[in-house]
Design an enzyme around this catalytic site. Structure first.
Site, PDB file in Angstrom:
ATOM      1  N   CYS A  75      34.035 -17.454 -27.950  1.00 21.85           N
ATOM      2  CA  CYS A  75      34.531 -16.964 -29.242  1.00 21.85           C
ATOM      3  C   CYS A  75      35.258 -15.649 -28.976  1.00 21.85           C
ATOM      4  O   CYS A  75      35.223 -15.119 -27.850  1.00 21.85           O
ATOM      5  CB  CYS A  75      33.351 -16.718 -30.175  1.00 21.85           C
ATOM      6  N   HIS A 133      24.925 -14.010 -23.378  1.00 27.16           N
ATOM      7  CA  HIS A 133      23.787 -14.769 -22.852  1.00 27.16           C
ATOM      8  C   HIS A 133      24.256 -15.966 -22.031  1.00 27.16           C
ATOM      9  O   HIS A 133      24.074 -17.119 -22.433  1.00 27.16           O
ATOM     10  CB  HIS A 133      22.893 -15.223 -24.004  1.00 27.16           C
ATOM     11  N   CYS A 165      30.198  -7.120 -30.869  1.00 25.68           N
ATOM     12  CA  CYS A 165      31.220  -7.893 -31.590  1.00 25.68           C
ATOM     13  C   CYS A 165      31.455  -7.268 -32.970  1.00 25.68           C
ATOM     14  O   CYS A 165      30.493  -6.913 -33.673  1.00 25.68           O
ATOM     15  CB  CYS A 165      30.752  -9.332 -31.762  1.00 25.68           C
ATOM     16  N   GLU A 221      20.218  -9.185 -31.024  1.00 25.36           N
ATOM     17  CA  GLU A 221      21.046  -8.864 -32.199  1.00 25.36           C
ATOM     18  C   GLU A 221      20.171  -8.416 -33.369  1.00 25.36           C
ATOM     19  O   GLU A 221      20.489  -7.445 -34.078  1.00 25.36           O
ATOM     20  CB  GLU A 221      21.882 -10.088 -32.605  1.00 25.36           C
ATOM     21  N   THR A 234      24.068 -13.616 -36.720  1.00 23.68           N
ATOM     22  CA  THR A 234      25.376 -14.287 -36.790  1.00 23.68           C
ATOM     23  C   THR A 234      25.370 -15.706 -36.228  1.00 23.68           C
ATOM     24  O   THR A 234      26.319 -16.459 -36.452  1.00 23.68           O
ATOM     25  CB  THR A 234      26.424 -13.481 -36.005  1.00 23.68           C
ATOM     26  N   CYS A 291      28.746 -16.239 -38.291  1.00 28.78           N
ATOM     27  CA  CYS A 291      30.176 -15.970 -38.064  1.00 28.78           C
ATOM     28  C   CYS A 291      31.000 -17.251 -38.005  1.00 28.78           C
ATOM     29  O   CYS A 291      30.465 -18.353 -37.904  1.00 28.78           O
ATOM     30  CB  CYS A 291      30.344 -15.163 -36.784  1.00 28.78           C
ATOM     31  N   SER A 299      20.629 -18.496 -25.006  1.00 37.98           N
ATOM     32  CA  SER A 299      21.774 -18.402 -25.918  1.00 37.98           C
ATOM     33  C   SER A 299      21.428 -19.064 -27.252  1.00 37.98           C
ATOM     34  O   SER A 299      21.359 -20.294 -27.350  1.00 37.98           O
ATOM     35  CB  SER A 299      22.995 -19.076 -25.287  1.00 37.98           C
ATOM     36  N   SER A 336      29.239 -18.436 -25.556  1.00 36.14           N
ATOM     37  CA  SER A 336      29.238 -17.549 -24.378  1.00 36.14           C
ATOM     38  C   SER A 336      29.569 -18.300 -23.094  1.00 36.14           C
ATOM     39  O   SER A 336      29.338 -17.780 -21.996  1.00 36.14           O
ATOM     40  CB  SER A 336      27.859 -16.888 -24.260  1.00 36.14           C
TER      41      SER A 336
END
Ligand code: 10E
Ligand code: SF4
Length: 322
Positions: free
Chosen positions: A21, A50, A105, A135, A173, A203, A231, A276
């Site tokens: 992304c 990750h 991000c 996060e 997200t 997101c 992840s 990722s």
């Protein structure tokens, strides 16, 4: 005459969008540019994203990954990972005289800003997310006295709030869109005055990858998701694939993790990758599948994506003057 064996076409449905992304691309490029600009070593707090392959590749170029800023020598450069950090981590880095590059991000920063703003208006904030995820730790650190984590549906019944008329939910997200919708529905049953975030916290990249995997899962017996064990967004793709019709779905770090028996009796394999994951790992899986007769590849792209983010400003400033 010999009976004819029916020839079955074996094919791959390749989800798009998949892989990197805009936030991951920015963070990985930030470490690469920092290495070029300032030379090795460049310290990185936590995995920049990750993914084991990304981390190993950057390590080979001179990045040193640490768990906490206290492991970074005074005066050295440290990059904060794409998942974001709490204000306490910024303060600690400043206290130790570290030069920081913040690769958080911008869409994670947006959630931090929402948390700060609602806490400033004395709201109780219900943060939907996974306990222990970096996060969530970073976002919670913006307003620890105002934020409670809601991890899973069972957590809903345990929530206690000060004033239901001043209550908002925010989220990590990279959650499952469907599961989060259900969690919010249950929260609103308990707290009808709960207000929504000003815009989606899950997101665009998480949403788009889930939309694409839903399409391929409905047409595949097996879905392979390339991504690392830690992840969150990659793991969600496995769950979504199973929920949307795949008989089986597996997370693999790379092609060497695939077991030949997964392909027994399978004619259509769905393939995607987390936000990722570098594309070369997907290409290796495609080569593995082609060797086993899955040479035909159809790309399925239900939604187009073109997001890009500028590099962190600390880096842009030095790159301009170089
Ligand atoms: O575990 P996550 O999915 O949050 O992280 P990732 O590094 O696999 O993918 C990128 C997502 C980020 C940085 C969180 N918004
Ligand atoms: Fe940003 Fe979304 Fe990528 Fe996370 S998954 S880095 S929030 S774009």
């Amino acid at each position: 005459m010999e009976p004819q064996t029916p020839t079955t076409t074996r094919s791959v449905l390749l989800a798009k969008p998949r892989g990197y992304c805009a936030g991951v691309d920015r963070a990985v490029v930030a470490v690469e540019k920092a290495l070029e600009q300032y030379g090795a070593p460049i310290y990185v707090r936590k995995q920049i994203v990750h993914n084991t392959h990304v981390v190993k590749t950057l390590e080979a170029k001179g990045a040193i990954f640490v768990e906490e800023t206290e492991e970074v020598p005074e005066g050295a450069i440290v990059v904060f990972s794409a998942h974001g950090v709490s204000p306490a981590v910024h303060a600690e880095a400043a206290r130790r005289g570290l030069r920081t590059i913040d690769a958080t991000c911008p869409l994670v920063t947006k959630v931090h800003n929402e948390a700060r703003r609602f806490a400033g208006q004395d709201y109780d904030i219900l943060l939907i997310g996974h306990e222990g995820h970096e996060e969530v730790e970073g976002t919670s650190g913006e307003a620890p006295d105002h934020i409670q984590l809601v991890d899973g549906l069972d957590a809903v019944d345990k929530i206690q709030v000060r004033n239901p008329d001043k209550l908002v939910w925010l989220s990590q997200t990279t959650l499952s869109v469907d599961e989060t919708t259900e969690t919010v529905r249950r929260l609103k049953q308990r707290f009808p005055t709960l207000i929504d975030p000003p815009s989606d916290d899950i997101c665009y990249a998480t949403q788009n990858r889930q939309t694409a995997v839903k399409e391929i899962a409905a047409r595949s017996q097996l879905v392979i998701v390339v991504g690392s064990e830690n992840s969150s967004n990659s793991k969600r793709l496995v769950e979504v694939a199973k929920d949307y019709g795949a008989d089986a779905a597996y997370l693999v770090d790379n092609a060497s993790y695939i077991r030949d028996e997964w392909l027994d009796g399978v004619t259509t394999v769905g393939l995607t990758s987390g936000a990722s994951v570098p594309e070369e790992l997907v290409e290796e899986v495609l080569a593995y599948l082609a060797e086993r007769g899955f040479g035909e590849v159809e790309e399925v792209e239900p939604v187009q994506e073109s997001m890009r983010f500028a590099l962190p400003h600390e880096l842009r400033k030095d790159l301009r003057s170089a």
